[in-house]
Design an enzyme around this catalytic site. Sequence first.
Site, PDB file in Angstrom:
ATOM      1  N   GLU A  89     -54.737 -17.391   8.903  1.00 20.43           N
ATOM      2  CA  GLU A  89     -55.666 -18.305   9.340  1.00 20.43           C
ATOM      3  C   GLU A  89     -56.309 -19.141   8.786  1.00 20.43           C
ATOM      4  O   GLU A  89     -56.753 -19.895   8.240  1.00 20.43           O
ATOM      5  CB  GLU A  89     -55.717 -18.562  11.033  1.00 20.43           C
ATOM      6  CG  GLU A  89     -54.300 -18.371  11.394  1.00 20.43           C
ATOM      7  CD  GLU A  89     -53.413 -19.859  11.964  1.00 20.43           C
ATOM      8  OE1 GLU A  89     -53.954 -20.803  11.189  1.00 20.43           O
ATOM      9  OE2 GLU A  89     -52.066 -19.587  12.444  1.00 20.43           O
ATOM     10  N   GLU A 108     -47.387   4.789  13.352  1.00 19.89           N
ATOM     11  CA  GLU A 108     -48.431   4.669  14.158  1.00 19.89           C
ATOM     12  C   GLU A 108     -49.613   5.466  13.690  1.00 19.89           C
ATOM     13  O   GLU A 108     -50.734   5.604  14.055  1.00 19.89           O
ATOM     14  CB  GLU A 108     -48.889   3.122  14.764  1.00 19.89           C
ATOM     15  CG  GLU A 108     -48.468   4.070  15.923  1.00 19.89           C
ATOM     16  CD  GLU A 108     -48.649   3.741  17.562  1.00 19.89           C
ATOM     17  OE1 GLU A 108     -49.716   4.606  18.470  1.00 19.89           O
ATOM     18  OE2 GLU A 108     -48.690   2.071  17.925  1.00 19.89           O
TER      19      GLU A 108
END
Length: 273
Positions: A79, A110
Amino acid sequence: MTRITEQASNYQDLDHMSVHELLTNINNEDRTVPLAVAKAIPQLERLVAITVEKMKAGGRLFYIGAGTSGRLGVVDASECPPTFGVPFDQVIGLIAGGDSAIRKAVEFAEDDLEQAWIDMEKHQINKQDVVVGIAASGSTPYVIGGLRRANAEGLITGCIVCNEHSPIAEEAQYPVEVVVGPEFVTGSTRMKSGTAQKLVLNMLSTAVMIQLGRVKGNKMVDMQLSNKKLVDRGVRMIMEETGLDPEAASALLARFGNVRQAIESYASQKPKI
């Protein structure tokens, strides 16, 4: 010891609640999140300050995380270019398992201590950059390994976690700990923890960009004009700053393609009284 993000919900028999009860109780829990974020502002202030310092010197901001935390970092990073007009590679979000993990979980991604640094090296990471690890649990190996290597390479490191005294906070030079308590659904850290991380990321990137001069007054003067709504917003900004009518403001924006440049050009050519 069970971390608070993994502790049992304060609510029992969720499957026996009515829809109204479910929504009301979730909302009651969500109301506590901004209060937890407020307590972490002194920590966040230090992280913002050092990030601004490094970015003014040419550095970039990296987010690293897995699962929900990784996705939130990717969203915040993505963004920044349209909102503040910065290059797409000035704020970089990396998620364990790569971009495919944004939509679909990648098993055991992960758990790799080495992969985060490998992912960052693809972007020519260097000592001017800042690395912020995001992990509700504060114990994600992908993030721990990334921060540990970044520290060893002389980078500034920070984190956003939702447990106190976590391994990730211990690795980070500038930890931000937002302790929101047990989740409504036990262990579902996409809920309050995810909300807290989103709020902190909003605060971090927005404060940094304002400090870097990417906002004028309260307006996104460097935003990318990527759709009609944003073009119309840009025209209104120019009208408010210059007093021009819609047609003239629109023509000025079309000429420069940027709100800041349009306003500055008009101001420089306006006769001085």
